[in-house]
Scaffold this motif. Structure first.
Motif, short mmCIF file in Angstrom:
data_model
loop_
_atom_site.label_atom_id
_atom_site.label_comp_id
_atom_site.label_asym_id
_atom_site.label_seq_id
_atom_site.Cartn_x
_atom_site.Cartn_y
_atom_site.Cartn_z
N SER A 1 10.85 -3.30 23.00
CA SER A 1 12.14 -3.58 22.36
C SER A 1 11.97 -3.45 20.84
N THR A 2 13.10 -3.32 20.13
CA THR A 2 13.05 -3.20 18.66
C THR A 2 12.30 -4.39 18.07
N MET A 3 12.63 -5.57 18.59
CA MET A 3 12.02 -6.80 18.11
C MET A 3 10.49 -6.75 18.26
N THR A 4 10.04 -6.38 19.46
CA THR A 4 8.60 -6.33 19.72
C THR A 4 7.94 -5.25 18.87
N THR A 5 8.61 -4.10 18.73
CA THR A 5 8.04 -3.03 17.93
C THR A 5 7.76 -3.52 16.51
N TRP A 6 8.77 -4.19 15.92
CA TRP A 6 8.59 -4.69 14.55
C TRP A 6 7.51 -5.76 14.49
N SER A 7 7.63 -6.78 15.38
CA SER A 7 6.79 -7.96 15.20
C SER A 7 5.36 -7.74 15.68
N ARG A 8 5.16 -6.86 16.69
CA ARG A 8 3.82 -6.72 17.25
C ARG A 8 3.12 -5.44 16.82
N VAL A 9 3.89 -4.42 16.43
CA VAL A 9 3.25 -3.14 16.14
C VAL A 9 3.32 -2.77 14.65
N ILE A 10 4.53 -2.74 14.11
CA ILE A 10 4.70 -2.22 12.75
C ILE A 10 4.25 -3.22 11.69
N LEU A 11 4.85 -4.42 11.69
CA LEU A 11 4.54 -5.37 10.63
C LEU A 11 3.07 -5.77 10.54
N PRO A 12 2.38 -6.00 11.67
CA PRO A 12 0.95 -6.36 11.54
C PRO A 12 0.13 -5.27 10.85
N GLN A 13 0.63 -4.02 10.87
CA GLN A 13 -0.09 -2.96 10.17
C GLN A 13 0.42 -2.78 8.75
N ALA A 14 1.70 -3.12 8.54
CA ALA A 14 2.32 -2.85 7.23
C ALA A 14 2.01 -3.94 6.21
N ILE A 15 1.95 -5.20 6.67
CA ILE A 15 1.87 -6.30 5.71
C ILE A 15 0.51 -6.47 5.02
N PRO A 16 -0.62 -6.44 5.76
CA PRO A 16 -1.89 -6.70 5.06
C PRO A 16 -2.13 -5.79 3.85
N VAL A 17 -1.75 -4.51 3.95
CA VAL A 17 -2.02 -3.60 2.83
C VAL A 17 -1.20 -3.91 1.58
N VAL A 18 -0.06 -4.61 1.76
CA VAL A 18 0.78 -4.84 0.58
C VAL A 18 0.53 -6.19 -0.08
N ILE A 19 -0.39 -6.98 0.48
CA ILE A 19 -0.61 -8.32 -0.08
C ILE A 19 -0.98 -8.31 -1.58
N PRO A 20 -1.85 -7.40 -2.05
CA PRO A 20 -2.13 -7.41 -3.49
C PRO A 20 -0.89 -7.15 -4.36
N SER A 21 -0.02 -6.23 -3.91
CA SER A 21 1.20 -5.96 -4.69
C SER A 21 2.09 -7.19 -4.73
N LEU A 22 2.14 -7.92 -3.61
CA LEU A 22 2.91 -9.16 -3.60
C LEU A 22 2.30 -10.14 -4.60
N GLY A 23 0.97 -10.12 -4.69
CA GLY A 23 0.27 -10.98 -5.65
C GLY A 23 0.70 -10.70 -7.08
N ASN A 24 0.90 -9.40 -7.40
CA ASN A 24 1.36 -9.05 -8.73
C ASN A 24 2.71 -9.67 -9.04
N TYR A 25 3.59 -9.71 -8.03
CA TYR A 25 4.91 -10.31 -8.26
C TYR A 25 4.83 -11.82 -8.35
N LEU A 26 3.83 -12.40 -7.70
CA LEU A 26 3.60 -13.84 -7.84
C LEU A 26 3.33 -14.17 -9.31
N VAL A 27 2.44 -13.37 -9.93
CA VAL A 27 2.12 -13.60 -11.34
C VAL A 27 3.35 -13.33 -12.21
N ALA A 28 4.10 -12.27 -11.88
CA ALA A 28 5.29 -11.94 -12.67
C ALA A 28 6.32 -13.06 -12.58
N MET A 29 6.49 -13.61 -11.38
CA MET A 29 7.46 -14.67 -11.19
C MET A 29 7.07 -15.93 -11.97
N PHE A 30 5.80 -16.24 -11.94
CA PHE A 30 5.29 -17.41 -12.65
C PHE A 30 5.74 -17.38 -14.12
#
Lengths: 222, 223
Positions: free
Chosen positions: A132-161
């Motif tokens: 299902s769309t839900m399973t595709t996102w939550s079990r397949v796509i996001l687990p592969q997409a999110i870890p690689v973007v964590i450092p960029s999110l970190g940059n925005y953490l500093v910017a927000m601060f």
């Protein structure tokens, strides 16, 4: 010009505890703000990829609009407009809300790049397996997409601060709010504002270095 | 809708916002180039001094810098007008971010260009001025456009040091009760958005102009 300003150590020492209390508020606002931005940003990113144009198109415009207008104006707007509609929340929460919404437009871009980095075959395989769309996102796509973007999110953490001090102008006593208060109370502004700047350097330089190291470490992984 | 005199006040504010943004962008652009070049200098002291500038302005908050320059600097006998304080702070701030953009773009120009220029006996100044920089400028433009929009947004901060920009006018009208709060803030946000779109348009046009005749311009594929 008179560069012989006599720095008042006693005064600096006296206001430091208040400033540190303020810094703690600033850190809390950043923490809640980034969590909101991460959740909302993900929602934006997913809505923007929707195949229904009536969803993806308005989302894209809302993101563009929020991202290209000043956070300060958005902050004032929430602070003064929400009570008109019977929504009474305290200044700190209003501030966190504004920070979260504003930065969600940035984090959504970050997620987007992560999602686009997932190979097409993963989508196709999910379809082939009748997920299902839900399973595709939550079990397949996001687990592969999110870890690689964590450092960029970190940059925005500093910017927000660094933008949290704007909350001082909607009556939140963050680090700048405390500095302002000390300045008006004692008519001595050099010490409070200098200390505020130093506190920012003390927190944000090590955090940027940390984020950079995280980037390097994640880049090294296959 | 609003009465004419209210629009008048908002447009006057918008004009101040435009002035602050343009002046700070000029200062910021010059500083970005100088600082970007300093970051590539072969002299270690220059690189080091430049890094201190960049880290200092990127490490502290723009609003804190503005307050320091406007409220603390007078204690050292240097009093700047709100306009000057705003332009100087925003310009210095933009320069510290633009520095990386310039440095990155210059480094992305293929090495062969530098080698060819050396082989042709072009002086190092002419090499940068006529060969390297014009090619780097095209790569710089998209991130530079983002910096300009960030600058426009940051210009709202000058309302906090009593400069009557768009944000300031909205606050005045709100306190006066001249118009509904929702209406005022919505109009202000739309005006900022239009300015931002204007910047985007200008940067696109500049990309087309600077990219002509270059392989790495828009539309052309990078080999």
């Amino acid at each position: 010009m008179d560069l012989t300003y006599e720095w008042d150590w006693e005064y600096a020492w006296e206001i430091l505890p208040d400033l540190l209390d303020g810094l703690w508020i600033t850190i809390q606002a950043t923490f809640f703000g980034i969590i909101l931005a991460m959740i909302l940003g993900l929602a934006f990113a997913i809505l923007r990829r929707s195949e229904v144009r009536a969803i993806s198109w308005p989302t894209a415009w809302v993101i563009e609009f929020i991202r290209s207008t000043p956070l300060l104006v958005q902050l004032f707007m929430l602070f003064y407009v929400l009570p008109h509609y019977g929504i009474r929340i305290d200044a700190f929460t209003t501030g966190v809300l504004a920070l979260g919404i504003h930065y969600a437009t940035y984090t959504s871009e970050v997620y987007r790049s992560g999602i686009e980095g997932v190979p097409r075959g993963q989508w196709e395989a999910s379809t082939a397996l009748n997920l299902s769309t839900m399973t595709t996102w939550s079990r397949v796509i996001l687990p592969q997409a999110i870890p690689v973007v964590i450092p960029s999110l970190g940059n925005y953490l500093v910017a927000m601060f660094k933008e949290v001090p704007l909350l001082a102008f909607i009556t939140v006593f963050d680090v700048l709010g405390e500095g302002k208060a000390a300045c008006t109370r004692n008519f001595q502004c050099v010490e409070p504002y200098t200390l505020v700047g130093v506190l920012f350097l003390i927190v944000s330089i090590p955090s940027s270095i940390l984020v950079r190291q995280l980037e390097v470490r994640l880049a090294r992984q296959p | 809708m609003l009465e004419w005199n209210l629009w008048r006040a908002l447009l006057d504010g918008t004009w101040i916002t435009v002035q602050v943004t343009v002046l700070a962008a000029l200062l910021g652009t010059i500083l970005s180039i100088l600082s970007g070049l300093a970051g590539l200098s072969s002299v270690r002291a220059v690189r080091w001094a430049n890094q201190v500038y960049v880290d200092f302005f990127r490490g502290t908050s723009a609003i804190v810098q503005l307050f320091w320059i406007f409220f603390a600097l007078p204690f050292f006998g240097i009093s700047l007008s709100p306009l000057l304080a705003g332009v100087v702070t925003l310009g210095l701030n933009m320069g510290s971010y633009g520095s990386e953009v310039v440095r990155g773009a210059i480094r992305a120009v293929p090495r062969g260009q530098t080698e060819a220029a050396i082989a042709l006996n072009v002086t190092s100044f002419d090499r940068m001025r006529y060969i390297i920089f014009p090619q780097a400028a095209v790569t710089m433009l998209p991130p530079y456009g983002n910096l300009l929009i960030e600058l426009l947004k940051a210009s709202a901060l000058v309302s906090l040091i009593t400069l009557s920009d768009l944000t300031f006018q909205v606050q005045i009208l709100r306190v006066n009760g001249s118009a509904s709060t929702t209406q005022l803030f919505t109009i202000a946000l739309v005006l900022y958005f239009l300015l931002a779109m204007g910047i985007t348009g200008l940067v696109r046009a500049a990309e087309g102009y600077l990219g002509r005749g270059l392989e790495i311009g828009r539309g052309a594929r990078r080999s």
